[in-house]
Design a protein around this motif. Structure first.
Motif, PDB file in Angstrom:
ATOM      1  N   ALA A 221     103.612  77.409   1.955  1.00 27.64           N
ATOM      2  CA  ALA A 221     104.490  78.523   1.594  1.00 27.64           C
ATOM      3  C   ALA A 221     105.601  78.695   2.628  1.00 27.64           C
ATOM      4  O   ALA A 221     106.753  78.962   2.281  1.00 27.64           O
ATOM      5  CB  ALA A 221     103.668  79.807   1.479  1.00 27.64           C
ATOM      6  N   ALA A 222     105.251  78.522   3.895  1.00 27.66           N
ATOM      7  CA  ALA A 222     106.251  78.663   4.960  1.00 27.66           C
ATOM      8  C   ALA A 222     107.343  77.620   4.822  1.00 27.66           C
ATOM      9  O   ALA A 222     108.531  77.920   4.980  1.00 27.66           O
ATOM     10  CB  ALA A 222     105.574  78.541   6.320  1.00 27.66           C
ATOM     11  N   LEU A 223     106.946  76.398   4.516  1.00 26.38           N
ATOM     12  CA  LEU A 223     107.921  75.314   4.377  1.00 26.38           C
ATOM     13  C   LEU A 223     108.908  75.606   3.246  1.00 26.38           C
ATOM     14  O   LEU A 223     110.092  75.258   3.334  1.00 26.38           O
ATOM     15  CB  LEU A 223     107.200  73.993   4.120  1.00 26.38           C
ATOM     16  N   ASP A 224     108.444  76.260   2.207  1.00 26.77           N
ATOM     17  CA  ASP A 224     109.285  76.520   1.034  1.00 26.77           C
ATOM     18  C   ASP A 224     110.482  77.408   1.361  1.00 26.77           C
ATOM     19  O   ASP A 224     111.554  77.232   0.772  1.00 26.77           O
ATOM     20  CB  ASP A 224     108.439  77.181  -0.060  1.00 26.77           C
ATOM     21  N   HIS A 225     110.325  78.349   2.286  1.00 28.24           N
ATOM     22  CA  HIS A 225     111.440  79.273   2.561  1.00 28.24           C
ATOM     23  C   HIS A 225     111.913  79.221   4.014  1.00 28.24           C
ATOM     24  O   HIS A 225     112.683  80.077   4.449  1.00 28.24           O
ATOM     25  CB  HIS A 225     111.041  80.709   2.202  1.00 28.24           C
ATOM     26  N   ALA A 226     111.492  78.198   4.748  1.00 29.45           N
ATOM     27  CA  ALA A 226     111.916  78.075   6.144  1.00 29.45           C
ATOM     28  C   ALA A 226     113.393  77.713   6.236  1.00 29.45           C
ATOM     29  O   ALA A 226     113.922  76.992   5.381  1.00 29.45           O
ATOM     30  CB  ALA A 226     111.093  77.003   6.850  1.00 29.45           C
ATOM     31  N   PRO A 227     114.097  78.207   7.254  1.00 32.30           N
ATOM     32  CA  PRO A 227     115.494  77.789   7.457  1.00 32.30           C
ATOM     33  C   PRO A 227     115.548  76.304   7.776  1.00 32.30           C
ATOM     34  O   PRO A 227     114.557  75.707   8.239  1.00 32.30           O
ATOM     35  CB  PRO A 227     115.941  78.641   8.656  1.00 32.30           C
ATOM     36  N   ALA A 228     116.678  75.689   7.525  1.00 33.81           N
ATOM     37  CA  ALA A 228     116.819  74.237   7.695  1.00 33.81           C
ATOM     38  C   ALA A 228     116.440  73.776   9.099  1.00 33.81           C
ATOM     39  O   ALA A 228     115.862  72.692   9.275  1.00 33.81           O
ATOM     40  CB  ALA A 228     118.253  73.826   7.376  1.00 33.81           C
ATOM     41  N   SER A 229     116.729  74.595  10.108  1.00 35.72           N
ATOM     42  CA  SER A 229     116.441  74.202  11.487  1.00 35.72           C
ATOM     43  C   SER A 229     114.950  74.093  11.772  1.00 35.72           C
ATOM     44  O   SER A 229     114.528  73.369  12.680  1.00 35.72           O
ATOM     45  CB  SER A 229     117.076  75.201  12.463  1.00 35.72           C
ATOM     46  N   ASP A 230     114.124  74.821  11.007  1.00 40.58           N
ATOM     47  CA  ASP A 230     112.679  74.812  11.233  1.00 40.58           C
ATOM     48  C   ASP A 230     111.925  73.876  10.291  1.00 40.58           C
ATOM     49  O   ASP A 230     110.738  73.601  10.506  1.00 40.58           O
ATOM     50  CB  ASP A 230     112.111  76.228  11.066  1.00 40.58           C
ATOM     51  N   GLN A 231     112.574  73.425   9.255  1.00 39.12           N
ATOM     52  CA  GLN A 231     111.873  72.616   8.265  1.00 39.12           C
ATOM     53  C   GLN A 231     111.263  71.321   8.810  1.00 39.12           C
ATOM     54  O   GLN A 231     110.125  70.990   8.451  1.00 39.12           O
ATOM     55  CB  GLN A 231     112.808  72.310   7.096  1.00 39.12           C
ATOM     56  N   PRO A 232     111.947  70.570   9.699  1.00 40.78           N
ATOM     57  CA  PRO A 232     111.353  69.310  10.172  1.00 40.78           C
ATOM     58  C   PRO A 232     110.001  69.482  10.854  1.00 40.78           C
ATOM     59  O   PRO A 232     109.038  68.760  10.529  1.00 40.78           O
ATOM     60  CB  PRO A 232     112.414  68.771  11.151  1.00 40.78           C
ATOM     61  N   TRP A 233     109.883  70.440  11.794  1.00 42.59           N
ATOM     62  CA  TRP A 233     108.603  70.571  12.503  1.00 42.59           C
ATOM     63  C   TRP A 233     107.528  71.207  11.632  1.00 42.59           C
ATOM     64  O   TRP A 233     106.337  70.853  11.748  1.00 42.59           O
ATOM     65  CB  TRP A 233     108.763  71.334  13.817  1.00 42.59           C
ATOM     66  N   ILE A 234     107.930  72.096  10.721  1.00 44.97           N
ATOM     67  CA  ILE A 234     106.942  72.683   9.816  1.00 44.97           C
ATOM     68  C   ILE A 234     106.442  71.622   8.830  1.00 44.97           C
ATOM     69  O   ILE A 234     105.240  71.535   8.545  1.00 44.97           O
ATOM     70  CB  ILE A 234     107.538  73.895   9.056  1.00 44.97           C
ATOM     71  N   ARG A 235     107.360  70.801   8.330  1.00 44.70           N
ATOM     72  CA  ARG A 235     106.973  69.742   7.401  1.00 44.70           C
ATOM     73  C   ARG A 235     106.026  68.747   8.077  1.00 44.70           C
ATOM     74  O   ARG A 235     105.020  68.334   7.487  1.00 44.70           O
ATOM     75  CB  ARG A 235     108.207  69.006   6.878  1.00 44.70           C
ATOM     76  N   SER A 236     106.324  68.379   9.308  1.00 42.43           N
ATOM     77  CA  SER A 236     105.469  67.447  10.048  1.00 42.43           C
ATOM     78  C   SER A 236     104.063  68.020  10.221  1.00 42.43           C
ATOM     79  O   SER A 236     103.055  67.327  10.015  1.00 42.43           O
ATOM     80  CB  SER A 236     106.095  67.151  11.417  1.00 42.43           C
ATOM     81  N   MET A 237     103.980  69.300  10.569  1.00 40.09           N
ATOM     82  CA  MET A 237     102.693  69.978  10.745  1.00 40.09           C
ATOM     83  C   MET A 237     101.929  70.041   9.426  1.00 40.09           C
ATOM     84  O   MET A 237     100.720  69.760   9.361  1.00 40.09           O
ATOM     85  CB  MET A 237     102.949  71.389  11.288  1.00 40.09           C
ATOM     86  N   GLN A 238     102.644  70.400   8.356  1.00 39.85           N
ATOM     87  CA  GLN A 238     102.006  70.538   7.048  1.00 39.85           C
ATOM     88  C   GLN A 238     101.516  69.196   6.507  1.00 39.85           C
ATOM     89  O   GLN A 238     100.406  69.081   5.985  1.00 39.85           O
ATOM     90  CB  GLN A 238     103.000  71.182   6.073  1.00 39.85           C
ATOM     91  N   GLU A 239     102.344  68.160   6.646  1.00 40.24           N
ATOM     92  CA  GLU A 239     101.963  66.832   6.131  1.00 40.24           C
ATOM     93  C   GLU A 239     100.771  66.255   6.889  1.00 40.24           C
ATOM     94  O   GLU A 239      99.904  65.613   6.295  1.00 40.24           O
ATOM     95  CB  GLU A 239     103.162  65.889   6.212  1.00 40.24           C
ATOM     96  N   GLU A 240     100.726  66.489   8.187  1.00 41.52           N
ATOM     97  CA  GLU A 240      99.593  66.013   8.990  1.00 41.52           C
ATOM     98  C   GLU A 240      98.298  66.689   8.538  1.00 41.52           C
ATOM     99  O   GLU A 240      97.256  66.041   8.410  1.00 41.52           O
ATOM    100  CB  GLU A 240      99.842  66.292  10.471  1.00 41.52           C
ATOM    101  N   ALA A 241      98.376  67.995   8.278  1.00 38.40           N
ATOM    102  CA  ALA A 241      97.194  68.726   7.825  1.00 38.40           C
ATOM    103  C   ALA A 241      96.773  68.265   6.429  1.00 38.40           C
ATOM    104  O   ALA A 241      95.579  68.089   6.149  1.00 38.40           O
ATOM    105  CB  ALA A 241      97.474  70.224   7.833  1.00 38.40           C
ATOM    106  N   PHE A 242      97.748  68.084   5.543  1.00 40.26           N
ATOM    107  CA  PHE A 242      97.441  67.643   4.189  1.00 40.26           C
ATOM    108  C   PHE A 242      96.760  66.273   4.187  1.00 40.26           C
ATOM    109  O   PHE A 242      95.873  66.007   3.371  1.00 40.26           O
ATOM    110  CB  PHE A 242      98.713  67.596   3.340  1.00 40.26           C
ATOM    111  N   ALA A 243      97.166  65.409   5.091  1.00 42.14           N
ATOM    112  CA  ALA A 243      96.581  64.067   5.155  1.00 42.14           C
ATOM    113  C   ALA A 243      95.104  64.114   5.541  1.00 42.14           C
ATOM    114  O   ALA A 243      94.332  63.209   5.182  1.00 42.14           O
ATOM    115  CB  ALA A 243      97.351  63.220   6.159  1.00 42.14           C
ATOM    116  N   LEU A 244      94.711  65.164   6.246  1.00 38.27           N
ATOM    117  CA  LEU A 244      93.321  65.282   6.711  1.00 38.27           C
ATOM    118  C   LEU A 244      92.433  66.043   5.735  1.00 38.27           C
ATOM    119  O   LEU A 244      91.203  65.994   5.832  1.00 38.27           O
ATOM    120  CB  LEU A 244      93.288  65.999   8.069  1.00 38.27           C
ATOM    121  N   ALA A 245      93.038  66.767   4.785  1.00 35.53           N
ATOM    122  CA  ALA A 245      92.279  67.634   3.893  1.00 35.53           C
ATOM    123  C   ALA A 245      91.761  66.892   2.656  1.00 35.53           C
ATOM    124  O   ALA A 245      92.411  65.971   2.167  1.00 35.53           O
ATOM    125  CB  ALA A 245      93.157  68.807   3.450  1.00 35.53           C
TER     126      ALA A 245
END
Length: 268
Positions: A221-245
């Motif tokens: 949800a955070a990634l969906d409305h994050a400002p462009a400057s924050d999207q890269p690190w949030i996406r990296s965090m989210q994708e890493e978690a998704f890969a483990l789930a």
């Protein structure tokens, strides 16, 4: 004929508007001498705002400086932002820092009309002190940065400052002892106000503590409305978690993320 009449009417309206603007300008500002002596600081501040909006930023700076020197905190804040961003003036972080410091020194009660100016100034000062301003007396001082963030976070409930406090408690920076519990508390407060970075970081903490679905949903949800400057690190965090789930948890988390985006973080 109709077209000519409309054009003539438009010209009259423009002339009247220009005359009104000129009459207002004449009360406080002269193109040759600048702000007129004994002008009302509030009127000069209003003129500065009008000049800024119409693209006359040199006049705006002069008006803001007069208004700031005569107690208009909003003018001081506008000058600070202009120097911090190089907006109509040459960018000068030290000059911005000094203006922000003037604002932070004001005794402004929470809930007052000037609260937003002080709150933003405290965060700006914290940001400057975290990194320092090269070539100036402003050196890196994480403890002082933390004090500014804490004041903005606790007194004015500024979500950016609350997020910064969360990060400091998470890493044990700025003179505070590392505490995941305290970090999560600050992230929670900022997340409830819609701060995407706080939502994502809190989600990651939940994921690491075993609350997989909830954590994944918050990061998504955070990634969906994050400002462009924050999207890269949030996406990296989210994708890493998704890969483990597990796959089932991923699907449930995506559905829950949609629910969070619909109802808001506070509705969960």
């Amino acid at each position: 004929m109709r077209s000519c009449l409309l054009s003539a009417l438009a010209a009259v309206v423009l002339l009247i508007g220009a005359g009104q603007a000129l009459a207002f300008d004449d009360k406080v500002f002269d193109d040759k001498t600048g702000v007129k002596p004994q002008s009302s600081p509030w009127a000069v501040f209003q003129f500065g705002f009008s000049a800024y909006k119409s693209g006359h930023k040199e006049q705006a700076v002069e008006a803001y400086k007069y208004a700031a020197e005569n107690g208009q905190i909003g003018a001081t804040w506008k000058l600070a932002r202009m120097y911090a961003e190089g907006d109509g003036v040459t960018r000068d972080d030290y000059e911005a820092y000094k203006f922000f410091s003037e604002i932070a020194d004001q005794d402004v009660e929470p809930g007052s009309p000037e609260e937003s100016y002080v709150s933003d100034a405290l965060v700006a000062l914290g940001n400057y002190l975290k990194k320092g301003i090269p070539g100036t007396p402003v050196a890196i001082n994480e403890v002082q940065a933390q004090e500014y963030y804490m004041r903005a976070a606790a007194n004015y409930r500024n979500p950016v400052a609350q997020f910064e406090m969360g990060k400091m408690f998470l890493k044990g920076e700025g003179g505070v002892r590392a505490s995941v519990k305290q970090a999560a508390r600050w992230f929670q407060l900022a997340a409830e106000k819609g701060h995407a970075g706080a939502q994502a970081t809190l989600g990651n903490l939940l994921f690491q503590s075993g609350k997989i679905v909830r954590g994944l949903a918050m990061m998504t949800a955070a990634l969906d409305h994050a400002p462009a400057s924050d999207q890269p690190w949030i996406r990296s965090m989210q994708e890493e978690a998704f890969a483990l789930a597990p796959e089932a948890d991923r699907r449930t988390a995506i559905s829950l993320a949609d629910d969070i985006l619909t109802k808001g973080f506070g509705g969960q």
